[in-house]
Design a protein around this motif. Structure first.
Motif, PDB file in Angstrom:
ATOM      1  N   TYR A 320     -38.897  -5.168 -36.299  1.00 18.89           N
ATOM      2  CA  TYR A 320     -40.018  -5.095 -35.096  1.00 18.89           C
ATOM      3  C   TYR A 320     -39.149  -5.035 -33.820  1.00 18.89           C
ATOM      4  O   TYR A 320     -39.767  -3.880 -33.134  1.00 18.89           O
ATOM      5  N   GLN A 321     -38.252  -5.703 -33.426  1.00 18.82           N
ATOM      6  CA  GLN A 321     -37.688  -5.249 -32.019  1.00 18.82           C
ATOM      7  C   GLN A 321     -37.152  -3.728 -32.110  1.00 18.82           C
ATOM      8  O   GLN A 321     -37.073  -3.244 -30.885  1.00 18.82           O
ATOM      9  N   LEU A 322     -36.532  -3.281 -33.084  1.00 17.65           N
ATOM     10  CA  LEU A 322     -36.099  -1.957 -33.258  1.00 17.65           C
ATOM     11  C   LEU A 322     -37.081  -1.186 -32.980  1.00 17.65           C
ATOM     12  O   LEU A 322     -36.954  -0.007 -32.212  1.00 17.65           O
ATOM     13  N   LYS A 323     -38.232  -1.345 -33.767  1.00 16.72           N
ATOM     14  CA  LYS A 323     -39.556  -0.589 -33.484  1.00 16.72           C
ATOM     15  C   LYS A 323     -39.991  -0.343 -32.107  1.00 16.72           C
ATOM     16  O   LYS A 323     -40.507   0.673 -31.632  1.00 16.72           O
ATOM     17  N   ILE A 324     -39.974  -1.399 -31.417  1.00 15.15           N
ATOM     18  CA  ILE A 324     -40.178  -1.645 -29.876  1.00 15.15           C
ATOM     19  C   ILE A 324     -39.577  -0.524 -29.278  1.00 15.15           C
ATOM     20  O   ILE A 324     -40.097   0.297 -28.456  1.00 15.15           O
ATOM     21  N   ALA A 325     -38.281  -0.600 -29.650  1.00 18.66           N
ATOM     22  CA  ALA A 325     -37.365   0.395 -28.585  1.00 18.66           C
ATOM     23  C   ALA A 325     -37.584   1.872 -29.006  1.00 18.66           C
ATOM     24  O   ALA A 325     -37.577   2.662 -27.845  1.00 18.66           O
ATOM     25  N   VAL A 326     -37.775   2.021 -30.229  1.00 21.56           N
ATOM     26  CA  VAL A 326     -38.016   3.328 -30.506  1.00 21.56           C
ATOM     27  C   VAL A 326     -39.486   4.001 -29.691  1.00 21.56           C
ATOM     28  O   VAL A 326     -39.429   5.070 -29.161  1.00 21.56           O
ATOM     29  N   PHE A 327     -40.261   3.092 -30.099  1.00 24.82           N
ATOM     30  CA  PHE A 327     -41.854   3.230 -29.500  1.00 24.82           C
ATOM     31  C   PHE A 327     -41.443   3.455 -27.887  1.00 24.82           C
ATOM     32  O   PHE A 327     -42.020   4.311 -27.418  1.00 24.82           O
ATOM     33  N   LEU A 328     -40.944   2.577 -27.127  1.00 23.77           N
ATOM     34  CA  LEU A 328     -40.867   2.522 -25.698  1.00 23.77           C
ATOM     35  C   LEU A 328     -39.568   3.626 -25.132  1.00 23.77           C
ATOM     36  O   LEU A 328     -39.569   3.976 -23.977  1.00 23.77           O
ATOM     37  N   SER A 329     -39.178   4.375 -25.966  1.00 27.09           N
ATOM     38  CA  SER A 329     -38.394   5.499 -25.649  1.00 27.09           C
ATOM     39  C   SER A 329     -39.087   6.868 -26.196  1.00 27.09           C
ATOM     40  O   SER A 329     -38.694   7.832 -25.803  1.00 27.09           O
ATOM     41  N   GLY A 330     -40.320   6.811 -26.413  1.00 29.28           N
ATOM     42  CA  GLY A 330     -41.045   7.923 -27.064  1.00 29.28           C
ATOM     43  C   GLY A 330     -40.817   8.591 -28.110  1.00 29.28           C
ATOM     44  O   GLY A 330     -41.240   9.636 -28.089  1.00 29.28           O
ATOM     45  N   ALA A 331     -40.238   8.016 -28.986  1.00 30.96           N
ATOM     46  CA  ALA A 331     -39.659   8.658 -30.244  1.00 30.96           C
ATOM     47  C   ALA A 331     -40.714   8.078 -31.454  1.00 30.96           C
ATOM     48  O   ALA A 331     -41.382   6.815 -31.241  1.00 30.96           O
ATOM     49  N   LYS A 332     -40.537   8.805 -32.310  1.00 26.68           N
ATOM     50  CA  LYS A 332     -41.461   8.445 -33.555  1.00 26.68           C
ATOM     51  C   LYS A 332     -40.743   8.047 -34.804  1.00 26.68           C
ATOM     52  O   LYS A 332     -41.358   7.526 -35.639  1.00 26.68           O
ATOM     53  N   SER A 333     -39.508   8.516 -34.896  1.00 27.59           N
ATOM     54  CA  SER A 333     -38.751   8.159 -36.327  1.00 27.59           C
ATOM     55  C   SER A 333     -37.135   8.147 -35.601  1.00 27.59           C
ATOM     56  O   SER A 333     -36.826   8.215 -34.470  1.00 27.59           O
ATOM     57  N   ILE A 334     -36.582   7.496 -36.455  1.00 27.98           N
ATOM     58  CA  ILE A 334     -35.151   7.191 -36.242  1.00 27.98           C
ATOM     59  C   ILE A 334     -34.198   8.407 -35.948  1.00 27.98           C
ATOM     60  O   ILE A 334     -33.622   8.405 -34.861  1.00 27.98           O
ATOM     61  N   PRO A 335     -34.353   9.467 -36.767  1.00 25.11           N
ATOM     62  CA  PRO A 335     -33.626  10.724 -36.259  1.00 25.11           C
ATOM     63  C   PRO A 335     -34.001  11.209 -35.040  1.00 25.11           C
ATOM     64  O   PRO A 335     -33.090  11.600 -34.134  1.00 25.11           O
ATOM     65  N   GLN A 336     -35.288  11.131 -34.682  1.00 22.37           N
ATOM     66  CA  GLN A 336     -35.800  11.708 -33.303  1.00 22.37           C
ATOM     67  C   GLN A 336     -35.140  10.959 -32.159  1.00 22.37           C
ATOM     68  O   GLN A 336     -34.604  11.409 -31.072  1.00 22.37           O
ATOM     69  N   PHE A 337     -35.226   9.208 -32.475  1.00 21.41           N
ATOM     70  CA  PHE A 337     -34.817   8.466 -31.488  1.00 21.41           C
ATOM     71  C   PHE A 337     -33.191   8.657 -31.357  1.00 21.41           C
ATOM     72  O   PHE A 337     -32.853   8.564 -30.191  1.00 21.41           O
ATOM     73  N   ARG A 338     -32.643   8.761 -32.287  1.00 23.37           N
ATOM     74  CA  ARG A 338     -31.205   8.929 -32.260  1.00 23.37           C
ATOM     75  C   ARG A 338     -30.673  10.295 -31.482  1.00 23.37           C
ATOM     76  O   ARG A 338     -29.773  10.359 -30.609  1.00 23.37           O
ATOM     77  N   LYS A 339     -31.610  11.307 -31.569  1.00 31.36           N
ATOM     78  CA  LYS A 339     -31.032  12.559 -31.137  1.00 31.36           C
ATOM     79  C   LYS A 339     -31.462  12.273 -29.225  1.00 31.36           C
ATOM     80  O   LYS A 339     -30.739  13.115 -28.675  1.00 31.36           O
ATOM     81  N   MET A 340     -32.210  11.540 -29.110  1.00 29.78           N
ATOM     82  CA  MET A 340     -32.539  11.577 -27.724  1.00 29.78           C
ATOM     83  C   MET A 340     -31.408  11.088 -26.846  1.00 29.78           C
ATOM     84  O   MET A 340     -31.512  11.200 -25.651  1.00 29.78           O
ATOM     85  N   LYS A 341     -30.574  10.379 -27.340  1.00 33.48           N
ATOM     86  CA  LYS A 341     -29.373   9.671 -26.574  1.00 33.48           C
ATOM     87  C   LYS A 341     -30.074   9.007 -25.365  1.00 33.48           C
ATOM     88  O   LYS A 341     -29.491   9.321 -24.380  1.00 33.48           O
ATOM     89  N   ASN A 342     -30.932   8.224 -25.461  1.00 32.65           N
ATOM     90  CA  ASN A 342     -31.442   7.645 -24.519  1.00 32.65           C
ATOM     91  C   ASN A 342     -30.830   6.434 -23.991  1.00 32.65           C
ATOM     92  O   ASN A 342     -31.546   5.170 -23.726  1.00 32.65           O
ATOM     93  N   TYR A 343     -29.648   6.524 -23.708  1.00 36.79           N
ATOM     94  CA  TYR A 343     -29.019   5.236 -23.150  1.00 36.79           C
ATOM     95  C   TYR A 343     -28.246   5.495 -21.964  1.00 36.79           C
ATOM     96  O   TYR A 343     -27.938   6.687 -21.249  1.00 36.79           O
ATOM     97  N   LEU A 344     -28.021   4.419 -20.808  1.00 35.96           N
ATOM     98  CA  LEU A 344     -27.022   4.544 -20.000  1.00 35.96           C
ATOM     99  C   LEU A 344     -25.931   3.414 -20.201  1.00 35.96           C
ATOM    100  O   LEU A 344     -26.251   2.319 -20.686  1.00 35.96           O
ATOM    101  N   LEU A 345     -24.778   3.583 -19.713  1.00 37.11           N
ATOM    102  CA  LEU A 345     -23.769   2.468 -19.849  1.00 37.11           C
ATOM    103  C   LEU A 345     -23.465   2.197 -18.655  1.00 37.11           C
ATOM    104  O   LEU A 345     -23.140   2.605 -17.630  1.00 37.11           O
ATOM    105  N   LEU A 346     -23.196   0.614 -18.665  1.00 39.06           N
ATOM    106  CA  LEU A 346     -22.669  -0.037 -17.476  1.00 39.06           C
ATOM    107  C   LEU A 346     -21.152  -0.375 -17.611  1.00 39.06           C
ATOM    108  O   LEU A 346     -20.706  -0.456 -18.778  1.00 39.06           O
ATOM    109  N   GLU A 347     -20.676  -0.861 -16.525  1.00 38.93           N
ATOM    110  CA  GLU A 347     -19.327  -1.403 -16.599  1.00 38.93           C
ATOM    111  C   GLU A 347     -19.279  -2.668 -17.345  1.00 38.93           C
ATOM    112  O   GLU A 347     -20.116  -3.376 -17.064  1.00 38.93           O
ATOM    113  N   PRO A 348     -18.267  -3.093 -17.936  1.00 36.98           N
ATOM    114  CA  PRO A 348     -16.871  -2.447 -18.118  1.00 36.98           C
ATOM    115  C   PRO A 348     -16.943  -1.498 -19.395  1.00 36.98           C
ATOM    116  O   PRO A 348     -15.932  -0.977 -19.697  1.00 36.98           O
ATOM    117  N   LEU A 349     -17.972  -1.366 -20.045  1.00 36.68           N
ATOM    118  CA  LEU A 349     -18.161  -0.512 -21.176  1.00 36.68           C
ATOM    119  C   LEU A 349     -17.959   0.957 -21.146  1.00 36.68           C
ATOM    120  O   LEU A 349     -17.281   1.563 -21.674  1.00 36.68           O
TER     121      LEU A 349
END
Ligand SMILES: Cc1cc2nc3c(=O)[nH]c(=O)nc-3n(C[C@H](O)[C@H](O)[C@H](O)COP(=O)(O)O)c2cc1C
Length: 358
Positions: A320-349
């Motif tokens: 359920y929580q994963l589905k929320i993230a996919v939805f709130l990223s504007g994607a409809k499927s896992i492959p589409q969500f993956r392709k979006m690279k919808n992340y940003l990275l904070l330090e120290p990562l």
């Protein structure tokens, strides 16, 4: 190694793994250094967001894997039964723990086989350590492990940190890559290579991809610490116990491993695990480039405390929580969500990632 030691050791691992202190996600949450970008205007319907994923020739309900943990004892069999019921009911793949105990003592095979018997509708993954597939018996050991549970694949775990902290550990790990290559050539099922909590970086991943493994499971740092688990088993004031504390955080953080490995490999599938503690962490694994997200300790705890019902409930939460993230990223499927690279990275990562990208 002495046969008598394998069984009690597996029980020690379960008992100690249930203690919060060995879970680094309590003090070092690497996934908090990854943010996903919010899309307030998704052009989709939440109910139609599709989490189904192709894995090992199966269509699974969600890109979530119950990582290999146990077997080799009657208490472990009960845990495997509960995990397998949940995997089967929910429709996700499941691994068993190292089958070394049953290679040594055939009468223990049923404690692993129960997973195949119950979870007959999902991929089931056999498991051996790299030290059990080195040398001339390596391919034969792996074949026996696969046949024992009619597995869909075998995972070979790399665990050098655990081996050096474990007083009875296997410390001669020469020729590991060649042995993995031989397994890929000789076995009838795909080979997965995983760590157990210290991570696989892009250099090793490239080699594994080159020899043709089906998937790489980074199992990075930030989750269960095998240094601490083995340290708890070592005698008080022993050098192993002291070192276990020094090395409890050793390894490549899971999100950094996923991102850098996904950029480095061409063919292998990628599994993100190590400290995945909720469905948003799982979503971050996918956004960073993983095909699947795996977790171990949370499912073990659920199985022990609340049987398969609790494991199913946890799988429901993750999905359920994963589905929320996919939805709130504007994607409809896992492959589409993956392709979006919808992340940003904070330090120290972010520094880790800069260093790892090759
Ligand atoms: C109790 C326990 C036993 C485990 N036994 C194995 C094993 O036999 N083989 C293996 O490849 N990994 C084993 N693992 C490692 C997990 O598969 C996984 O890679 C690692 O724990 C990271 O996941 P986590 O942080 O979600 O626990 C075990 C993990 C736990 C918690």
């Amino acid at each position: 190694m002495d046969k008598e030691l394998t069984e009690p050791r597996k029980l020690d691992h379960i008992r100690i793994a249930l203690e919060e202190i060995v879970d680094m996600s309590k003090e070092e949450r690497w996934f908090d250094s990854v943010e996903l970008l919010h899309n307030p205007l998704p052009d989709s319907s939440f109910d139609e967001v599709d989490l189904t994923t192709e894995f090992l020739g199966h269509k699974v309900s969600a890109p979530i894997l119950i990582e290999g943990m146990t077997g080799g004892h009657k208490a472990a069999k009960r845990i495997n039964e509960e995990l397998a019921k949940a995997a089967s009911r929910f429709g996700v793949p499941i691994g068993v723990g190292s089958q070394r105990a049953a290679l040594e003592k055939g009468e223990l095979a049923h404690t692993y086989r129960v997973v195949r018997e119950i979870a007959d509708n999902v991929p089931v993954i056999a498991n051996l350590g790299i030290s059990h597939v080195l040398g001339s018996n390596g391919v034969d050991n792996a074949k026996r492990a696969v046949d024992m549970i009619e597995a869909d694949a075998i995972a070979i775990h790399l665990n050098p940190l655990q081996e050096v902290i474990q007083p009875e550990g296997d410390r001669d790990l020469r020729d590991g890559l060649i042995s993995i290559r031989d397994l890929v050539r000789e076995l009838d099922v795909p080979v997965i290579v995983k760590e157990v909590g210290s991570g696989i970086g892009p250099g090793v991943a490239k080699l594994l991809d080159y020899v043709g493994v089906y998937a790489i499971d980074v199992a990075g740092s930030g989750g269960t610490s095998w240094a601490l688990i083995e340290g708890e088993r070592a005698p008080d004031r022993s050098k192993e116990r002291t070192a276990s504390n020094v090395y409890k955080k050793w390894g490549i953080p899971t999100p950094a491993a996923i991102l850098s490995v996904s950029e480095a490999i061409e063919r292998a599938k990628l599994i993100g695990s190590g400290g995945v503690r909720n469905g948003l962490d799982a979503a971050k694994c996918i956004a960073l480039g993983a095909d699947m997200a795996g977790a171990a300790r949370p499912f073990l705890k659920a199985a022990v405390e609340g049987k398969h019902e609790a494991v199913v409930s946890l799988l429901n939460d993750y999905s359920y929580q994963l589905k929320i993230a996919v939805f709130l990223s504007g994607a409809k499927s896992i492959p589409q969500f993956r392709k979006m690279k919808n992340y940003l990275l904070l330090e120290p990562l972010a520094s880790w990632v800069r260093r790892l990208l090759i």
